[in-house]
Design a protein around this motif. Structure first.
Motif, PDB file in Angstrom:
ATOM      1  N   PHE A  72      47.268  33.198  41.613  1.00  0.00           N
ATOM      2  CA  PHE A  72      47.359  32.250  40.512  1.00  0.00           C
ATOM      3  C   PHE A  72      46.463  32.632  39.334  1.00  0.00           C
ATOM      4  O   PHE A  72      46.683  32.168  38.214  1.00  0.00           O
ATOM      5  CB  PHE A  72      46.971  30.838  40.979  1.00  0.00           C
ATOM      6  CG  PHE A  72      48.034  30.133  41.770  1.00  0.00           C
ATOM      7  CD1 PHE A  72      49.151  29.598  41.143  1.00  0.00           C
ATOM      8  CD2 PHE A  72      47.925  30.019  43.145  1.00  0.00           C
ATOM      9  CE1 PHE A  72      50.146  28.951  41.868  1.00  0.00           C
ATOM     10  CE2 PHE A  72      48.904  29.371  43.888  1.00  0.00           C
ATOM     11  CZ  PHE A  72      50.025  28.843  43.246  1.00  0.00           C
ATOM     12  N   PHE A  73      45.452  33.473  39.573  1.00  0.00           N
ATOM     13  CA  PHE A  73      44.412  33.684  38.574  1.00  0.00           C
ATOM     14  C   PHE A  73      44.594  34.968  37.779  1.00  0.00           C
ATOM     15  O   PHE A  73      44.866  36.032  38.336  1.00  0.00           O
ATOM     16  CB  PHE A  73      43.035  33.660  39.249  1.00  0.00           C
ATOM     17  CG  PHE A  73      42.690  32.301  39.776  1.00  0.00           C
ATOM     18  CD1 PHE A  73      42.163  31.335  38.942  1.00  0.00           C
ATOM     19  CD2 PHE A  73      42.955  31.967  41.099  1.00  0.00           C
ATOM     20  CE1 PHE A  73      41.887  30.063  39.409  1.00  0.00           C
ATOM     21  CE2 PHE A  73      42.672  30.700  41.584  1.00  0.00           C
ATOM     22  CZ  PHE A  73      42.135  29.740  40.728  1.00  0.00           C
ATOM     23  N   ASP A  74      44.401  34.836  36.471  1.00  0.00           N
ATOM     24  CA  ASP A  74      44.422  35.996  35.584  1.00  0.00           C
ATOM     25  C   ASP A  74      43.157  36.817  35.749  1.00  0.00           C
ATOM     26  O   ASP A  74      43.175  38.041  35.587  1.00  0.00           O
ATOM     27  CB  ASP A  74      44.543  35.532  34.126  1.00  0.00           C
ATOM     28  CG  ASP A  74      45.811  34.733  33.879  1.00  0.00           C
ATOM     29  OD1 ASP A  74      46.877  35.350  33.771  1.00  0.00           O
ATOM     30  OD2 ASP A  74      45.723  33.490  33.822  1.00  0.00           O
ATOM     31  N   GLU A  75      42.060  36.143  36.045  1.00  0.00           N
ATOM     32  CA  GLU A  75      40.763  36.809  36.211  1.00  0.00           C
ATOM     33  C   GLU A  75      39.993  36.146  37.350  1.00  0.00           C
ATOM     34  O   GLU A  75      40.091  34.922  37.532  1.00  0.00           O
ATOM     35  CB  GLU A  75      39.920  36.711  34.926  1.00  0.00           C
ATOM     36  CG  GLU A  75      40.559  37.312  33.683  1.00  0.00           C
ATOM     37  CD  GLU A  75      40.504  38.828  33.646  1.00  0.00           C
ATOM     38  OE1 GLU A  75      39.780  39.411  34.483  1.00  0.00           O
ATOM     39  OE2 GLU A  75      41.176  39.417  32.786  1.00  0.00           O
ATOM     40  N   ILE A  76      39.232  36.959  38.082  1.00  0.00           N
ATOM     41  CA  ILE A  76      38.346  36.443  39.126  1.00  0.00           C
ATOM     42  C   ILE A  76      36.973  37.070  38.916  1.00  0.00           C
ATOM     43  O   ILE A  76      36.837  38.298  38.871  1.00  0.00           O
ATOM     44  CB  ILE A  76      38.864  36.778  40.541  1.00  0.00           C
ATOM     45  CG1 ILE A  76      40.193  36.063  40.798  1.00  0.00           C
ATOM     46  CG2 ILE A  76      37.826  36.379  41.600  1.00  0.00           C
ATOM     47  CD1 ILE A  76      40.841  36.412  42.128  1.00  0.00           C
ATOM     48  N   ILE A  77      35.964  36.223  38.758  1.00  0.00           N
ATOM     49  CA  ILE A  77      34.587  36.697  38.550  1.00  0.00           C
ATOM     50  C   ILE A  77      33.714  36.152  39.669  1.00  0.00           C
ATOM     51  O   ILE A  77      33.655  34.938  39.888  1.00  0.00           O
ATOM     52  CB  ILE A  77      34.035  36.254  37.185  1.00  0.00           C
ATOM     53  CG1 ILE A  77      34.889  36.845  36.043  1.00  0.00           C
ATOM     54  CG2 ILE A  77      32.573  36.671  37.026  1.00  0.00           C
ATOM     55  CD1 ILE A  77      34.515  36.324  34.670  1.00  0.00           C
ATOM     56  N   ILE A  78      33.025  37.051  40.366  1.00  0.00           N
ATOM     57  CA  ILE A  78      32.101  36.686  41.446  1.00  0.00           C
ATOM     58  C   ILE A  78      30.691  37.033  40.989  1.00  0.00           C
ATOM     59  O   ILE A  78      30.430  38.170  40.571  1.00  0.00           O
ATOM     60  CB  ILE A  78      32.460  37.434  42.745  1.00  0.00           C
ATOM     61  CG1 ILE A  78      33.888  37.076  43.193  1.00  0.00           C
ATOM     62  CG2 ILE A  78      31.453  37.098  43.855  1.00  0.00           C
ATOM     63  CD1 ILE A  78      34.396  37.896  44.369  1.00  0.00           C
ATOM     64  N   SER A  79      29.780  36.075  41.070  1.00  0.00           N
ATOM     65  CA  SER A  79      28.441  36.261  40.509  1.00  0.00           C
ATOM     66  C   SER A  79      27.728  37.477  41.090  1.00  0.00           C
ATOM     67  O   SER A  79      27.031  38.194  40.378  1.00  0.00           O
ATOM     68  CB  SER A  79      27.594  35.008  40.737  1.00  0.00           C
ATOM     69  OG  SER A  79      27.324  34.813  42.122  1.00  0.00           O
ATOM     70  N   GLY A  80      27.894  37.727  42.395  1.00  0.00           N
ATOM     71  CA  GLY A  80      27.222  38.860  43.019  1.00  0.00           C
ATOM     72  C   GLY A  80      27.670  40.193  42.474  1.00  0.00           C
ATOM     73  O   GLY A  80      26.927  41.180  42.519  1.00  0.00           O
ATOM     74  N   LYS A  81      28.870  40.242  41.940  1.00  0.00           N
ATOM     75  CA  LYS A  81      29.376  41.473  41.327  1.00  0.00           C
ATOM     76  C   LYS A  81      28.926  41.559  39.875  1.00  0.00           C
ATOM     77  O   LYS A  81      28.619  42.643  39.374  1.00  0.00           O
ATOM     78  CB  LYS A  81      30.899  41.501  41.410  1.00  0.00           C
ATOM     79  CG  LYS A  81      31.534  42.828  40.995  1.00  0.00           C
ATOM     80  CD  LYS A  81      33.031  42.825  41.217  1.00  0.00           C
ATOM     81  CE  LYS A  81      33.367  42.826  42.699  1.00  0.00           C
ATOM     82  NZ  LYS A  81      34.833  42.956  42.931  1.00  0.00           N
ATOM     83  N   PHE A  82      28.859  40.409  39.209  1.00  0.00           N
ATOM     84  CA  PHE A  82      28.437  40.386  37.810  1.00  0.00           C
ATOM     85  C   PHE A  82      26.940  40.648  37.671  1.00  0.00           C
ATOM     86  O   PHE A  82      26.496  41.323  36.750  1.00  0.00           O
ATOM     87  CB  PHE A  82      28.797  39.037  37.178  1.00  0.00           C
ATOM     88  CG  PHE A  82      28.301  38.876  35.773  1.00  0.00           C
ATOM     89  CD1 PHE A  82      28.861  39.595  34.729  1.00  0.00           C
ATOM     90  CD2 PHE A  82      27.245  38.001  35.491  1.00  0.00           C
ATOM     91  CE1 PHE A  82      28.396  39.449  33.422  1.00  0.00           C
ATOM     92  CE2 PHE A  82      26.779  37.856  34.202  1.00  0.00           C
ATOM     93  CZ  PHE A  82      27.345  38.580  33.165  1.00  0.00           C
TER      94      PHE A  82
END
Length: 265
Positions: free
Chosen positions: A176-186
């Protein structure tokens, strides 16, 4: 200004993580009571939660886990096998010891000195938690209704490996998501403004064109307000509001988003 994107938190916004954790604790503690007559499951759960939290906060990795947004009970089943920061390698080494020690200390607190049982319960809890990827009943319906009308972004705090495992446990969710951001990766977690600005950049929108939906005032709401996004607090359980952090809107069901988006348009 027209709303062009909706950002969602994951845990206890779309996934019912609190229920998953409670059920995993209940199953593990019932198992302990079957093994050792006299153990009260509720008392053991309270003890393990207390001991796990204290042990977790005693590690030198605690400031990092707090910044990324990884809680003590996620540490009871996370492998920490992903993430570029050196702290994740420390956590990967610590995790097996932390899990066993949390349960061993919890058992001791209720008068049971049994290292082997503590190890078994550590494994049992992790297995039980993985078997319970609960989703709120309205999650998929609301995502289906929003999909294609606005951009959708998932913004979640946590360890990359664990958050990905949660998504893999509900494979229908990520598409469903255009983007997925995970804090541990950022590299930084909510409420740090930088991760919200990163989300806006990924979406290609101004702050006023985006909505953030989340269950935690101190992370989702505080952070989104700091960059000028519309902040919507999903408060399913009737939690007390905060005098310091005031969301733009408060809802108890995700379906209420449609009316808010229409109003803002």
């Amino acid at each position: 200004m027209t709303i062009k994107a909706v950002c969602f938190d994951l845990d206890d916004t779309l996934l019912w993580d609190d229920r998953s954790v409670k059920e995993a604790f209940a199953a593990a503690c019932e198992f302990a009571a079957q093994r050792v007559p006299g153990i009260e499951p509720e008392e053991l759960e309270e003890a393990v939660r207390r001991e796990a939290r204290g042990l977790y906060e005693s590690y030198e990795t605690y400031p990092f886990t707090k910044m990324i947004g990884i809680n003590p009970f996620e540490g009871l089943w996370a492998t920490f096998s992903a993430g570029e920061q050196p702290e994740f390698r420390q956590l990967e080494q610590l995790a097996p010891v932390y899990r066993k020690e949390s349960w061993r200390r919890g058992l001791l607190a209720v008068g049971v000195d049994n290292d082997q049982l503590g190890e078994e319960l550590a494994e049992r809890f992790a297995k039980e938690r993985r078997a319970r990827p609960h989703v709120y009943e309205e999650t998929f319906q609301v995502l289906k209704e929003l999909h294609g009308t606005v951009k959708l972004l998932l913004l979640t705090n946590g360890c990359p490996a664990l958050q990905q495992e949660k998504l893999d446990g509900v494979p229908e969710l990520a598409p469903f998501f255009d983007e997925i951001i995970i804090s541990g990766k950022f590299g930084k977690g909510k409420p740090d403004p930088s991760i919200f600005r990163h989300a806006l950049e990924r979406l290609g929108i101004d702050a006023g064109e985006g909505i953030m939906v989340g269950d935690k005032l101190t992370t989702d709401i505080k952070g989104s307000l700091s960059v000028g996004m519309t902040a919507i607090w999903i408060n399913r359980d009737g939690k007390q509001p905060s005098d310091e952090i005031k969301p733009d809107y408060e809802i108890s069901h995700l379906s209420e988003l449609h009316e808010i988006i229409a109003r803002l348009a």
